[in-house]
Design a protein around this motif. Structure first.
Motif, PDB file in Angstrom:
ATOM      1  N   GLY A 123     -17.660  66.653  10.450  1.00  0.00           N
ATOM      2  CA  GLY A 123     -16.439  66.313  10.122  1.00  0.00           C
ATOM      3  C   GLY A 123     -15.214  66.463  11.292  1.00  0.00           C
ATOM      4  N   ILE A 124     -15.993  66.905  12.412  1.00  0.00           N
ATOM      5  CA  ILE A 124     -15.109  66.960  13.675  1.00  0.00           C
ATOM      6  C   ILE A 124     -14.900  65.384  14.076  1.00  0.00           C
ATOM      7  CG2 ILE A 124     -14.942  67.429  16.233  1.00  0.00           C
ATOM      8  CD1 ILE A 124     -15.560  70.220  15.196  1.00  0.00           C
ATOM      9  N   ASP A 125     -13.556  65.068  14.243  1.00  0.00           N
ATOM     10  CA  ASP A 125     -13.116  63.834  14.659  1.00  0.00           C
ATOM     11  C   ASP A 125     -11.837  63.924  15.587  1.00  0.00           C
ATOM     12  OD1 ASP A 125     -12.647  61.104  15.043  1.00  0.00           O
ATOM     13  OD2 ASP A 125     -12.287  60.707  13.054  1.00  0.00           O
ATOM     14  N   VAL A 126     -12.174  64.291  16.829  1.00  0.00           N
ATOM     15  CA  VAL A 126     -10.764  64.849  17.781  1.00  0.00           C
ATOM     16  C   VAL A 126     -11.005  63.756  19.045  1.00  0.00           C
ATOM     17  CG1 VAL A 126     -10.503  67.065  16.962  1.00  0.00           C
ATOM     18  CG2 VAL A 126     -12.329  66.599  18.781  1.00  0.00           C
ATOM     19  N   SER A 127      -9.811  63.562  19.339  1.00  0.00           N
ATOM     20  CA  SER A 127      -9.810  62.988  21.016  1.00  0.00           C
ATOM     21  C   SER A 127      -8.564  63.085  21.512  1.00  0.00           C
ATOM     22  CB  SER A 127     -10.000  61.353  20.888  1.00  0.00           C
ATOM     23  OG  SER A 127      -9.080  60.860  20.217  1.00  0.00           O
ATOM     24  N   GLU A 128      -8.536  63.300  23.050  1.00  0.00           N
ATOM     25  CA  GLU A 128      -7.500  63.529  23.789  1.00  0.00           C
ATOM     26  C   GLU A 128      -7.363  63.042  25.116  1.00  0.00           C
ATOM     27  OE1 GLU A 128      -5.232  67.373  23.635  1.00  0.00           O
ATOM     28  OE2 GLU A 128      -6.690  67.875  25.036  1.00  0.00           O
ATOM     29  N   LYS A 129      -6.188  62.455  25.371  1.00  0.00           N
ATOM     30  CA  LYS A 129      -6.113  61.701  26.882  1.00  0.00           C
ATOM     31  C   LYS A 129      -5.659  62.749  27.584  1.00  0.00           C
ATOM     32  CE  LYS A 129      -5.314  56.914  26.490  1.00  0.00           C
ATOM     33  NZ  LYS A 129      -4.404  55.817  26.633  1.00  0.00           N
ATOM     34  N   ARG A 130      -6.201  62.984  28.853  1.00  0.00           N
ATOM     35  CA  ARG A 130      -5.834  63.657  29.807  1.00  0.00           C
ATOM     36  C   ARG A 130      -5.673  62.948  31.118  1.00  0.00           C
ATOM     37  NH1 ARG A 130     -10.433  67.960  28.029  1.00  0.00           N
ATOM     38  NH2 ARG A 130      -9.725  68.293  25.758  1.00  0.00           N
ATOM     39  N   SER A 131      -4.823  63.626  32.217  1.00  0.00           N
ATOM     40  CA  SER A 131      -4.753  63.056  33.448  1.00  0.00           C
ATOM     41  C   SER A 131      -4.811  64.035  34.414  1.00  0.00           C
ATOM     42  CB  SER A 131      -3.428  62.130  33.641  1.00  0.00           C
ATOM     43  OG  SER A 131      -2.449  63.184  33.328  1.00  0.00           O
ATOM     44  N   ILE A 132      -5.370  63.795  35.636  1.00  0.00           N
ATOM     45  CA  ILE A 132      -5.545  64.961  36.627  1.00  0.00           C
ATOM     46  C   ILE A 132      -5.354  64.439  38.026  1.00  0.00           C
ATOM     47  CG2 ILE A 132      -8.032  64.787  36.760  1.00  0.00           C
ATOM     48  CD1 ILE A 132      -6.578  67.991  36.734  1.00  0.00           C
ATOM     49  N   VAL A 133      -4.581  65.059  38.754  1.00  0.00           N
ATOM     50  CA  VAL A 133      -4.483  64.919  40.065  1.00  0.00           C
ATOM     51  C   VAL A 133      -4.828  66.018  40.879  1.00  0.00           C
ATOM     52  CG1 VAL A 133      -2.684  64.440  41.978  1.00  0.00           C
ATOM     53  CG2 VAL A 133      -2.457  63.274  39.597  1.00  0.00           C
ATOM     54  N   SER A 134      -5.690  65.569  42.091  1.00  0.00           N
ATOM     55  CA  SER A 134      -6.236  66.555  42.889  1.00  0.00           C
ATOM     56  C   SER A 134      -5.882  66.298  44.378  1.00  0.00           C
ATOM     57  CB  SER A 134      -7.808  66.794  42.834  1.00  0.00           C
ATOM     58  OG  SER A 134      -8.332  67.233  43.882  1.00  0.00           O
ATOM     59  N   ILE A 135      -5.373  67.294  44.889  1.00  0.00           N
ATOM     60  CA  ILE A 135      -5.066  66.861  46.551  1.00  0.00           C
ATOM     61  C   ILE A 135      -5.729  68.128  47.440  1.00  0.00           C
ATOM     62  CG2 ILE A 135      -3.176  66.886  48.205  1.00  0.00           C
ATOM     63  CD1 ILE A 135      -1.294  65.846  46.062  1.00  0.00           C
ATOM     64  N   PHE A 136      -6.560  67.633  48.318  1.00  0.00           N
ATOM     65  CA  PHE A 136      -7.341  68.357  49.163  1.00  0.00           C
ATOM     66  C   PHE A 136      -6.996  68.007  50.760  1.00  0.00           C
ATOM     67  CE2 PHE A 136     -10.993  69.535  51.757  1.00  0.00           C
ATOM     68  CZ  PHE A 136     -11.433  70.725  51.239  1.00  0.00           C
ATOM     69  N   ALA A 137      -7.015  69.051  51.515  1.00  0.00           N
ATOM     70  CA  ALA A 137      -6.760  68.834  52.888  1.00  0.00           C
ATOM     71  C   ALA A 137      -7.358  69.951  53.743  1.00  0.00           C
ATOM     72  CB  ALA A 137      -5.258  68.650  53.290  1.00  0.00           C
ATOM     73  N   SER A 138      -8.155  69.549  54.716  1.00  0.00           N
ATOM     74  CA  SER A 138      -8.694  70.558  55.512  1.00  0.00           C
ATOM     75  C   SER A 138      -8.248  70.301  57.139  1.00  0.00           C
ATOM     76  CB  SER A 138     -10.177  70.649  55.286  1.00  0.00           C
ATOM     77  OG  SER A 138     -10.861  69.404  55.730  1.00  0.00           O
ATOM     78  N   GLY A 139      -8.421  71.240  57.973  1.00  0.00           N
ATOM     79  CA  GLY A 139      -8.065  70.911  59.355  1.00  0.00           C
ATOM     80  C   GLY A 139      -8.618  72.168  60.075  1.00  0.00           C
ATOM     81  N   ILE A 140      -8.636  72.065  61.527  1.00  0.00           N
ATOM     82  CA  ILE A 140      -8.778  73.290  62.428  1.00  0.00           C
ATOM     83  C   ILE A 140      -7.813  72.977  63.492  1.00  0.00           C
ATOM     84  CG2 ILE A 140     -11.418  73.249  61.719  1.00  0.00           C
ATOM     85  CD1 ILE A 140     -11.934  71.625  64.242  1.00  0.00           C
ATOM     86  N   PHE A 141      -7.721  74.477  63.998  1.00  0.00           N
ATOM     87  CA  PHE A 141      -7.179  74.465  65.218  1.00  0.00           C
ATOM     88  C   PHE A 141      -8.060  74.359  66.275  1.00  0.00           C
ATOM     89  CE2 PHE A 141      -5.389  77.094  68.900  1.00  0.00           C
ATOM     90  CZ  PHE A 141      -4.283  76.349  68.748  1.00  0.00           C
ATOM     91  N   LYS A 142      -7.884  73.512  67.247  1.00  0.00           N
ATOM     92  CA  LYS A 142      -8.913  73.313  68.374  1.00  0.00           C
ATOM     93  C   LYS A 142      -8.104  73.382  69.645  1.00  0.00           C
ATOM     94  CE  LYS A 142     -12.340  69.809  69.142  1.00  0.00           C
ATOM     95  NZ  LYS A 142     -12.953  68.605  68.243  1.00  0.00           N
ATOM     96  N   GLU A 143      -8.233  74.035  70.645  1.00  0.00           N
ATOM     97  CA  GLU A 143      -7.457  74.122  71.920  1.00  0.00           C
ATOM     98  C   GLU A 143      -8.559  74.721  72.884  1.00  0.00           C
ATOM     99  OE1 GLU A 143      -2.976  74.587  72.440  1.00  0.00           O
ATOM    100  OE2 GLU A 143      -3.988  76.567  73.131  1.00  0.00           O
ATOM    101  N   ASN A 144      -8.821  74.025  74.086  1.00  0.00           N
ATOM    102  CA  ASN A 144      -9.710  74.368  75.094  1.00  0.00           C
ATOM    103  C   ASN A 144     -11.171  74.992  74.302  1.00  0.00           C
ATOM    104  OD1 ASN A 144      -7.877  74.003  76.836  1.00  0.00           O
ATOM    105  ND2 ASN A 144      -6.886  75.932  76.620  1.00  0.00           N
ATOM    106  N   ASN A 145     -11.425  76.170  74.382  1.00  0.00           N
ATOM    107  CA  ASN A 145     -12.638  76.755  73.920  1.00  0.00           C
ATOM    108  C   ASN A 145     -12.668  77.399  72.452  1.00  0.00           C
ATOM    109  OD1 ASN A 145     -14.242  75.637  75.942  1.00  0.00           O
ATOM    110  ND2 ASN A 145     -14.000  77.692  77.167  1.00  0.00           N
ATOM    111  N   ILE A 146     -11.291  77.289  72.084  1.00  0.00           N
ATOM    112  CA  ILE A 146     -10.975  77.831  70.830  1.00  0.00           C
ATOM    113  C   ILE A 146     -11.054  76.853  69.733  1.00  0.00           C
ATOM    114  CG2 ILE A 146      -9.294  78.783  69.252  1.00  0.00           C
ATOM    115  CD1 ILE A 146      -8.136  80.166  72.034  1.00  0.00           C
ATOM    116  N   VAL A 147     -11.936  77.055  68.620  1.00  0.00           N
ATOM    117  CA  VAL A 147     -11.845  76.459  67.281  1.00  0.00           C
ATOM    118  C   VAL A 147     -11.904  77.337  66.208  1.00  0.00           C
ATOM    119  CG1 VAL A 147     -13.464  74.613  66.071  1.00  0.00           C
ATOM    120  CG2 VAL A 147     -13.659  74.800  68.683  1.00  0.00           C
TER     121      VAL A 147
END
Lengths: 443, 426
Positions: B144-168
């Motif tokens: 007898g289960i009869d369920v439904s649901e609309k959902r939305s999702i937003v995902s934001i991702f960012a990655s970075g490094i500091f790089k200068e001369n020999n430093i990473v």
């Protein structure tokens, strides 16, 4: 499929390719109290186009001209896309060996393993035996008139046990995978169970390692994780350019006897990363990451081959029809040397012997960390008591320079590698090696 | 077709459930080049209970043979009285889980990517990605289960490094999830560039004996997966957790599993078996009060069903039709009574760890590298390299001594920064 590619060209694409995949899988799970079976089938298409030097992609279960239009309309970017183009080719291949085994037979085989585990060790409180089988059918089409069809199968067994003695909870596992047939026909179950038993008992009676820098011997499974995690990921062109390895190209970073490659195929029953063509329809070739201690080349996809001016390597792989291909490893290993195994231990006064990792992780700056599920203390060249809850960590480049000896004996291990949320089958391995120093962390 | 298969199952006298996911995604990523992907998918997971035996099949297509094949699998499975499908219970729909702006998200996603790319002026941006998805979960069963649901999702991702001369620097990443575009992109950018700047100088110092402060990101990376395993009723039943019911952990600590707060990304009106969502006090008054449960394991353990059935695979945001329901928390709210304004002072802040998947999830023991960490000394942040933290989940929770005053959402946790003493750090 070529009619859809034609449609893409009419709509302005200068290049288009379509992947079709159908995966039929089954799994059987047996625990101390449960047995249940799953089966699945999924199929779909991944369309990629280049228009105005921008990529556009669409994934869908069913293909139509609307999907081609969607891919064209999604093209976006800074108009800098350039890829390697390939000649026309039509081919049909099979990866590994097909086998026919009913799910009823496979379930019976797992029941037998359950009986063995019941008697494996008195500390075992719970266990999971999982069998996974997959039959895959992949098709690749491009506007270069390439039509490549590959089929094959995966058969994998994983055993995990949890034991408890007084306050110690120990967990041990072993996993074997192959393309060469039914996993229990290819590997000896008694050897697998013995490895699990040994790892569990070692974890229960093992002592914690004293944290510090030590001389260590790494067995092939750990060397494999090192070559894959610590070096391999740094040699994937998309990460290499921002990481530490690219600027070292042509430079010597390890002794002459250190050679590390990634290969599309390998004559070994654990060469689980085997492929002939990658998911961009490129023929695979050996990538010599380190040759005679020198950084030589990088794993690429079509884009990075053009970007670096390096011949394509065939390393573009996608987890499923939903995903874009990424630069991924296949079978990555350190090549064997000429030392006898005993020589590696002889001169170690105080150190550790790391046999089996739980896994590892690395960062583009070259730091790596592995946890060890089977390891031993070494004293005056002799292997002593087992250790538990231990990890090793360090810097890849420094560590490669600390390799002192490389054995003749060699082995591979199988597993799955994750990157940007996509998981693909791989193998890694190597000889036994001795390092002059590495950081050993205990609890 | 779903109704027809359920009706057929009823006629055959078996229990059956069809779990459906209809998904539309848009993804834009910038690495060295741009990638924009549109995705559409429909998938079904069919769970059948025949004579207390379980069979499961998933597919992109529904047809009559699927039910027959699921029954065939069930007949090969073991009989187990806990193999039952739940009966329906009244549920209250949560509003705010679906933002229709996410349906047509291409332009907004492109704007966000452009904003993230502005970071290139400050750091070496290695990857930026915006993923948006609208999906509908439907569950229909013979019970007898009869369920439904609309959902939305937003995902934001960012990655970075500091790089200068020999430093990473190590690769530093930031991510945010939301049901809509209510994500403060400037805050994400500032976090990333500030952390990268810490590594313009990086030292190797003796770190032994310092307390550590876990940022919300580190809590989400390290504590959240270990805690999720440790408070699973399956692991309690299978003796694979270091925790016991009513065990004292930390008198100042409270942890709540909250799927009802619409603003949190893992909220839902019902769990992945169709049971109404509810709040669960995992740690309350300093003690373990609840192990999270689903229908199967609540029968096995004779403990309350916390309606924590989940088909979302680890690391994913959207449930999968291809797996059986497991046990997983939704959003974890971590509260610590003792708060400090300058909780990080004199401690080593750990912001990112690597190697968590190598932990012993049965005992909760871990040994991880703090790939992004710094020492807070006299108001200055000194980037550290090669720190290894070892311990176990129980002692980590026991040894929390203070929290920052401000709580923040990160992944599936809402928490302050947590200061922890007594962990092994080298």
């Amino acid at each position: 499929m070529f009619e859809y590619l034609k449609r893409a060209e009419i709509l302005g694409a200068t290049f288009a390719d379509i992947r079709y995949e159908k995966i039929e899988s089954r799994s059987i799970t047996i625990t101390e109290e449960r047995k249940y079976l799953n089966q699945g089938e999924e199929e779909g298409y991944f369309i990629r186009i280049i228009q105005n030097r921008n990529f556009g992609f669409k994934s869908t279960n069913k293909i139509s001209n609307i999907d081609i239009e969607d891919a064209i309309n999604s093209a976006y970017g800074d108009e800098k896309v350039n890829i390697v183009f390939l000649p026309s080719k039509h081919d049909r291949i099979t990866i590994g060996k097909r086998f026919q085994k009913s799910i009823e037979e496979e379930a019976k085989d797992l029941e037998k393993i359950k009986e063995y585990i019941g008697n494996l060790h008195e500390s075992i409180r719970s266990f999971t035996i999982k069998y996974y089988e997959e039959k895959f059918h992949k098709e690749y089409y491009s506007t270069e008139d390439r039509e490549l069809v590959s089929e094959g199968n995966i058969s994998r067994l994983t055993i995990t046990v949890v034991g408890r003695e007084s306050n110690i909870i120990a967990e041990a596992f072993d996993a074997v995978s192959t393309h060469l047939g039914y996993v229990l026909d290819i590997f000896d179950i008694n050897e697998i169970l013995e490895r699990v038993r040994k790892r569990l008992t070692n974890q229960l009676k093992g002592r914690t390692a004293k944290a510090g820098q030590y001389q260590v011997v790494l067995a092939p499974e750990v060397v494999g994780v090192f070559t894959h995690e610590a070096l391999g990921h740094l040699a994937e062109a998309d990460g290499a350019l921002d990481g530490i390895l690219y600027k070292l190209k042509g430079k010597k970073i390890a002794p002459d006897f250190v050679n590390i490659s990634d290969l599309p195929t390998l004559n070994h029953n654990k060469a689980f990363g085997t492929l002939i063509y990658d998911d961009e329809g490129v023929e695979g070739r050996e990538v010599k990451i380190i040759e005679n201690g020198i950084v030589r080349e990088f794993m690429t996809d079509r884009y990075y081959s053009a970007y670096l001016g390096q011949p394509p390597t065939g390393n573009a792989r996608a987890q499923s029809f939903r995903d874009p291909p990424l630069i991924r490893m296949r079978n990555t290993y350190m090549k064997p040397g000429d030392a006898e195994l005993e020589e590696l231990f002889e001169s170690i006064k105080e150190g550790y012997y790391m046999v089996s990792p739980i896994g590892g992780e690395t960062s583009p700056d070259g730091t790596f960390q592995f946890s060890i599920q089977e390891g031993y203390r070494i004293e005056n060249g002799e292997i002593k008591e087992p250790i538990r809850n231990v990890g090793i960590s360090g810097y890849t480049i420094e560590t490669l320079g600390k390799i002192e000896l490389v054995s003749k004996k060699f082995d591979l291990d199988t597993g799955y590698c994750g990157k940007y949320g996509q998981v693909v089958p791989v193998s890694d391995g190597g000889p036994y090696i001795r390092l002059s120093s590495i950081k050993v962390g205990g609890i | 077709m779903s109704e027809r298969l359920i009706s057929r199952a009823k006629n055959l006298g078996i229990s059956a459930e069809i779990y459906t996911i209809r998904l539309k995604e848009y993804q834009i990523a910038k690495e060295r080049t741009y990638k924009t992907i549109k995705g559409e998918e429909v998938g079904y997971g069919i769970r059948v209970i025949y004579d207390n035996r379980l069979g499961f099949i998933y597919s992109n297509n529904l047809n009559d043979t699927i039910l027959d094949n699921a029954i065939k699998l069930a007949k090969l499975s073991d009989k187990d009285n806990a193999n039952t499908l739940p009966s329906p219970k009244p549920l209250q729909k949560i509003t705010g889980l679906y933002d229709n702006k996410v349906e047509d998200s291409e332009e907004k996603s492109k704007e966000l990517i452009k904003e993230i790319i502005e970071l290139e002026e400050k750091i070496n941006l290695t990857f930026a990605e915006v993923v948006t998805g609208v999906y509908e979960v439907s569950i229909l069963s013979t019970e007898g289960i009869d369920v439904s649901e609309k959902r939305s999702i937003v995902s934001i991702f960012a990655s970075g490094i500091f790089k200068e001369n020999n430093i990473v620097s190590p690769e530093i990443y930031e991510y945010r999830f939301s049901h809509g575009f209510h994500i403060d992109i400037n805050e994400l950018k500032e976090e990333l560039s500030e952390k990268a700047s810490v590594f313009s100088k990086r030292e190797k110092i003796d770190v032994k004996g310092y307390d550590i402060t876990l940022t919300q990101k580190a809590i989400n990376n390290l504590l959240s997966p270990l805690l999720s395993a440790a408070v699973s009723a399956e692991n309690l039943y299978r003796k694979s957790t270091p925790f016991n019911l009513n065990e004292h952990i930390n008198e100042n600590l409270e942890i709540i599993d909250d799927p009802l707060e619409p603003k949190l990304p893992f909220s839902r009106s019902f769990d992945d078996e169709g049971m109404p969502s509810k709040q669960n006090r995992i740690i309350y008054n300093g003690e373990i009060k609840t192990f999270l449960n689903n229908t199967y394991w609540s029968i096995k353990t004779s403990l309350e069903n916390t309606n924590s059935a989940s088909r979302t695979l680890y690391g994913n945001l959207i449930p999968s039709y291809s797996v059986l329901p497991r046990i997983s928390p939704s959003n974890l709210i971590i509260k610590y009574k003792r708060t400090e304004s300058n909780v990080e002072d004199g401690t080593i802040t750990v912001d990112q760890v690597q190697g968590v998947h190598t932990a012993n999830y049965s005992s909760g023991e871990f040994s991880v590298v703090a790939s992004v960490g710094w020492l807070n000394k006299s108001g200055e942040r000194i980037g550290l390299r090669e720190i290894v933290i070892s311990g176990d989940i129980k002692n980590l929770l026991k040894n929390i001594v203070a929290s920052s005053k401000e709580a923040k959402l990160y992944g599936n946790i809402v928490s302050g920064k947590l200061r922890v003493t007594g962990l092994s750090i080298i």
